[in-house]
Design an enzyme around this catalytic site. Structure first.
Site, short mmCIF file in Angstrom:
data_model
loop_
_atom_site.label_atom_id
_atom_site.label_comp_id
_atom_site.label_asym_id
_atom_site.label_seq_id
_atom_site.Cartn_x
_atom_site.Cartn_y
_atom_site.Cartn_z
N CYS A 26 -14.61 31.89 17.96
CA CYS A 26 -14.67 32.42 16.60
C CYS A 26 -15.57 33.64 16.47
CB CYS A 26 -15.06 31.30 15.64
SG CYS A 26 -14.54 31.68 13.95
N LYS A 73 -20.62 28.44 22.80
CA LYS A 73 -20.59 29.61 21.90
C LYS A 73 -21.93 30.36 21.90
CE LYS A 73 -19.19 30.64 17.11
NZ LYS A 73 -18.69 30.01 15.86
N GLU A 93 -11.44 25.94 17.02
CA GLU A 93 -12.85 25.53 17.19
C GLU A 93 -13.02 24.17 16.50
OE1 GLU A 93 -15.22 28.29 14.95
OE2 GLU A 93 -17.14 27.61 15.77
C1 ACM Z 1 -17.19 30.90 12.82
O1 ACM Z 1 -17.74 31.43 13.80
N1 ACM Z 1 -16.70 29.69 12.89
C2 ACM Z 1 -17.09 31.62 11.55
#
Ligand code: ACM
Length: 293
Positions: free
Chosen positions: A158, A121, A51
């Site tokens: 993530c 995301k 990420e």
């Molecule tokens: C995250 O979602 N980067 C902890």
């Protein structure tokens, strides 16, 4: 990169991750080190980078994020395009995506012929909720043609791991492999991915970063231990908790299409969605549920 070590068996692909240690804000330096890491990799077909691997993760505020965010013509997408083309492979990695006034924590999946798929995301973690806009979804599956192999991949980023619905939606959309760019700060994800893969019968490639973003009054340390997990829950590759590295393993895509877990049970066909209404109800109130006898 596709050479004499191309897998001999039908349906086999080489998937991998690069575990990186970005320097906050040093986009050219991070991309240069990313290229060196890819140069050191064994041949691969699909490789995942972490990420926000070009910018770093801990933005002081939205203005700082906006100054480092980019659109499809920016340096990170350019890096992914160039490297995918040169290596005749697919690359996925995270970037701060600018779209007008909005900024998303996104991942791009880029192919050797310039194909680009973007995922924004959906589940933002902690301070991300203050600087990033929420992803507008949906969880999507993309079919890639690699030699004679057709593989279906889906992206999550993530903290999406924390919500089993993310991996389930991708499995229901047909994903064989979950591509999972990460900047993990908690230590549970790798174990959780064993369950996510087992319950959905999919592979997952979790590419995490290492090191810290120490920005004075805000800081985060990242846990490394990037991992490739198989559809039976086996850990096929894992990286140390510290240090940059790149790992590639060969998978048989067919293994993700065997959803049976017993002669009479199938992971997806046995679902009873008529009983899962609460899952799609906004802000379901746990206090309203009957507590039993
Ligand atoms: C995250 O979602 N980067 C902890």
């Amino acid at each position: 990169m596709v050479g004499s070590d191309v897998p001999a068996k039908q349906n086999e692909l080489r998937v991998g991750f690069a575990q990186t240690c970005p320097e906050f804000g040093d986009v050219p330096g991070n991309l240069e080190r990313g290229r060196a890491l890819l140069d050191s990799a064994p041949a691969f077909d699909v490789l995942v980078l972490p990420e926000l691997f070009a910018t770093g993760y801990v933005f002081r505020d939205r203005a700082e994020l906006q100054s480092l965010a980019e659109d499809a013509t920016g340096p990170t997408l350019q890096f992914l395009r160039e490297n995918a083309r040169e290596r005749s492979a697919w690359l996925a990695g995270g970037f701060a995506e600018r779209d007008g006034a909005r900024v998303f924590n996104s991942a791009a999946l880029v192919g050797p012929e310039g194909q680009v798929h973007i995922y924004r995301k959906i589940h933002r973690f902690d301070r991300e909720t203050e600087v990033f806009d929420p992803g507008d979804g949906p969880f999507q599956c993309h079919e890639l043609a690699i030699r004679e192999v057709r593989v279906r991949v889906g992206m999550l980023i993530c903290f999406d791991w924390f919500f089993p619905e993310s991996a389930r939606c991708l499995a229901l959309a047909g994903a064989d492999v979950l591509l999972h760019p990460s900047n993990l700060v908690m230590s549970h994800c790798q174990r959780a991915m064993v369950t996510r893969c087992l319950e959905n019968g999919v592979f997952a490639v979790t590419a995490n970063r290492v090191g810290s973003d120490d920005r004075g009054d805000v800081a985060a340390t990242f846990t490394g231990a990037s991992q490739i997990t198989g559809p039976g829950g086996a850990i096929l590759e894992s990286a140390p908790a510290t240090g940059e590295c790149v790992r590639v393993t060969t998978i048989d895509v067919e293994d993700a299409r065997k959803k049976r877990i017993s002669p009479r049970n199938d992971r997806l066909a046995d679902r009873r969605p008529e009983h899962y209404g609460l899952l799609t109800k906004e802000n379901a109130d746990p206090g309203a549920a009957p507590r039993g006898m």
